[in-house]
Design a protein around this motif. Structure first.
Motif, PDB file in Angstrom:
ATOM      1  N   ASP A 129      -5.936   5.733  -6.983  1.00 57.64           N
ATOM      2  CA  ASP A 129      -6.131   6.732  -5.932  1.00 57.64           C
ATOM      3  C   ASP A 129      -5.474   8.054  -6.325  1.00 57.64           C
ATOM      4  O   ASP A 129      -4.367   8.371  -5.911  1.00 57.64           O
ATOM      5  CB  ASP A 129      -5.564   6.213  -4.613  1.00 57.64           C
ATOM      6  CG  ASP A 129      -5.831   7.157  -3.452  1.00 57.64           C
ATOM      7  OD1 ASP A 129      -6.560   8.156  -3.621  1.00 57.64           O
ATOM      8  OD2 ASP A 129      -5.307   6.881  -2.352  1.00 57.64           O
ATOM      9  N   SER A 172       1.178   3.596 -11.217  1.00 54.82           N
ATOM     10  CA  SER A 172       0.194   4.362 -10.462  1.00 54.82           C
ATOM     11  C   SER A 172      -1.089   3.576 -10.276  1.00 54.82           C
ATOM     12  O   SER A 172      -1.543   2.883 -11.185  1.00 54.82           O
ATOM     13  CB  SER A 172      -0.145   5.662 -11.189  1.00 54.82           C
ATOM     14  OG  SER A 172       0.968   6.511 -11.242  1.00 54.82           O
ATOM     15  N   ASP A 191       0.887  -1.168   0.000  1.00 53.90           N
ATOM     16  CA  ASP A 191       0.000   0.000   0.000  1.00 53.90           C
ATOM     17  C   ASP A 191       0.919   1.209   0.000  1.00 53.90           C
ATOM     18  O   ASP A 191       1.631   1.446   0.979  1.00 53.90           O
ATOM     19  CB  ASP A 191      -0.890  -0.022   1.242  1.00 53.90           C
ATOM     20  CG  ASP A 191      -1.777   1.210   1.374  1.00 53.90           C
ATOM     21  OD1 ASP A 191      -1.636   2.161   0.580  1.00 53.90           O
ATOM     22  OD2 ASP A 191      -2.612   1.228   2.300  1.00 53.90           O
ATOM     23  N   VAL A 192       0.926   1.977  -1.086  1.00 51.37           N
ATOM     24  CA  VAL A 192       1.860   3.092  -1.196  1.00 51.37           C
ATOM     25  C   VAL A 192       1.633   4.156  -0.126  1.00 51.37           C
ATOM     26  O   VAL A 192       2.482   5.012   0.076  1.00 51.37           O
ATOM     27  CB  VAL A 192       1.837   3.743  -2.601  1.00 51.37           C
ATOM     28  CG1 VAL A 192       2.277   2.748  -3.651  1.00 51.37           C
ATOM     29  CG2 VAL A 192       0.475   4.326  -2.915  1.00 51.37           C
ATOM     30  N   ASN A 193       0.509   4.092   0.558  1.00 46.39           N
ATOM     31  CA  ASN A 193       0.236   5.022   1.651  1.00 46.39           C
ATOM     32  C   ASN A 193       0.660   4.469   2.997  1.00 46.39           C
ATOM     33  O   ASN A 193       0.436   5.097   4.028  1.00 46.39           O
ATOM     34  CB  ASN A 193      -1.247   5.402   1.661  1.00 46.39           C
ATOM     35  CG  ASN A 193      -1.641   6.116   0.383  1.00 46.39           C
ATOM     36  OD1 ASN A 193      -1.033   7.112   0.024  1.00 46.39           O
ATOM     37  ND2 ASN A 193      -2.614   5.581  -0.318  1.00 46.39           N
ATOM     38  N   ASP A 194       1.253   3.288   3.006  1.00 44.16           N
ATOM     39  CA  ASP A 194       1.737   2.646   4.230  1.00 44.16           C
ATOM     40  C   ASP A 194       3.223   2.331   4.045  1.00 44.16           C
ATOM     41  O   ASP A 194       3.579   1.305   3.464  1.00 44.16           O
ATOM     42  CB  ASP A 194       0.946   1.371   4.498  1.00 44.16           C
ATOM     43  CG  ASP A 194       1.377   0.647   5.759  1.00 44.16           C
ATOM     44  OD1 ASP A 194       2.383   1.050   6.391  1.00 44.16           O
ATOM     45  OD2 ASP A 194       0.719  -0.342   6.113  1.00 44.16           O
ATOM     46  N   ASN A 224      -4.195  10.737  -3.617  1.00 47.84           N
ATOM     47  CA  ASN A 224      -2.969  10.479  -2.859  1.00 47.84           C
ATOM     48  C   ASN A 224      -1.803  10.036  -3.735  1.00 47.84           C
ATOM     49  O   ASN A 224      -0.804   9.542  -3.228  1.00 47.84           O
ATOM     50  CB  ASN A 224      -3.234   9.413  -1.786  1.00 47.84           C
ATOM     51  CG  ASN A 224      -4.205   9.901  -0.747  1.00 47.84           C
ATOM     52  OD1 ASN A 224      -4.051  10.999  -0.216  1.00 47.84           O
ATOM     53  ND2 ASN A 224      -5.220   9.102  -0.470  1.00 47.84           N
ATOM     54  N   ARG A 225      -1.921  10.210  -5.039  1.00 43.62           N
ATOM     55  CA  ARG A 225      -0.920   9.690  -5.972  1.00 43.62           C
ATOM     56  C   ARG A 225       0.477  10.266  -5.719  1.00 43.62           C
ATOM     57  O   ARG A 225       1.454   9.528  -5.655  1.00 43.62           O
ATOM     58  CB  ARG A 225      -1.342   9.957  -7.402  1.00 43.62           C
ATOM     59  CG  ARG A 225      -0.383   9.327  -8.410  1.00 43.62           C
ATOM     60  CD  ARG A 225      -0.950   9.339  -9.792  1.00 43.62           C
ATOM     61  NE  ARG A 225      -2.029   8.354  -9.854  1.00 43.62           N
ATOM     62  CZ  ARG A 225      -2.964   8.344 -10.779  1.00 43.62           C
ATOM     63  NH1 ARG A 225      -2.973   9.256 -11.721  1.00 43.62           N
ATOM     64  NH2 ARG A 225      -3.896   7.417 -10.781  1.00 43.62           N
ATOM     65  N   ASP A 251       1.789  11.672  -3.016  1.00 40.18           N
ATOM     66  CA  ASP A 251       2.342  11.198  -1.744  1.00 40.18           C
ATOM     67  C   ASP A 251       2.738   9.733  -1.818  1.00 40.18           C
ATOM     68  O   ASP A 251       3.780   9.330  -1.300  1.00 40.18           O
ATOM     69  CB  ASP A 251       1.345  11.413  -0.608  1.00 40.18           C
ATOM     70  CG  ASP A 251       1.163  12.879  -0.254  1.00 40.18           C
ATOM     71  OD1 ASP A 251       2.069  13.692  -0.543  1.00 40.18           O
ATOM     72  OD2 ASP A 251       0.098  13.223   0.310  1.00 40.18           O
ATOM     73  N   GLY A 252       1.912   8.916  -2.482  1.00 39.20           N
ATOM     74  CA  GLY A 252       2.232   7.497  -2.627  1.00 39.20           C
ATOM     75  C   GLY A 252       3.486   7.276  -3.443  1.00 39.20           C
ATOM     76  O   GLY A 252       4.337   6.454  -3.102  1.00 39.20           O
ATOM     77  N   THR A 279       6.459   8.152  -1.364  1.00 36.46           N
ATOM     78  CA  THR A 279       6.749   7.098  -0.390  1.00 36.46           C
ATOM     79  C   THR A 279       7.582   5.992  -1.026  1.00 36.46           C
ATOM     80  O   THR A 279       8.583   5.548  -0.461  1.00 36.46           O
ATOM     81  CB  THR A 279       5.439   6.516   0.188  1.00 36.46           C
ATOM     82  OG1 THR A 279       4.727   7.555   0.860  1.00 36.46           O
ATOM     83  CG2 THR A 279       5.710   5.371   1.147  1.00 36.46           C
TER      84      THR A 279
END
Length: 102
Positions: free
Chosen positions: A78, A75, A54-57, A81-82, A84-85, A88
């Motif tokens: 989402d 990609s 999960d690119v947000n985790d 949040n792209r 930020d992901g 990350t």
């Protein structure tokens, strides 16, 4: 050489995995990062290593990068949040010493 493909169970990600296999990359050299484990089952059946990502985790990103030498950052849907992901994944790859983001 092992390659992490983010979003590997999505439409474009799956095509990327299939293309790598068609070009002769061994299934054992492909790490498929998937958001939903169930969607990774068809990739696992091909012999591809499937990992939660999960690119947000950041913890899942760091774990997915273990032993990887290249990253194909695909990609996901989402859009909100792209950026930020992506950041990350890129920062985690740099921290892991991965020099080439293909």
């Amino acid at each position: 050489m092992s390659i992490l493909v983010t979003g590997a169970s999505g439409h474009l990600g799956r095509h990327v995995v299939d293309s790598l296999l068609a070009r002769g990359v061994a299934p054992a050299d492909i790490v498929a990062g998937v958001f939903t484990a169930e969607k990774g089952a068809p990739l696992r059946e091909l012999g591809v290593t499937v990992v939660p990502l999960d690119v947000n985790d950041p913890a899942t990103v760091t774990a997915a990068l273990a032993g990887v030498s290249r990253v194909l950052l695909i990609s996901g849907p989402d859009v909100a949040n792209r950026v930020d992901g992506h950041r990350t994944v890129i920062e985690a790859a740099a921290a892991a010493g991965i020099e080439l983001l293909a």
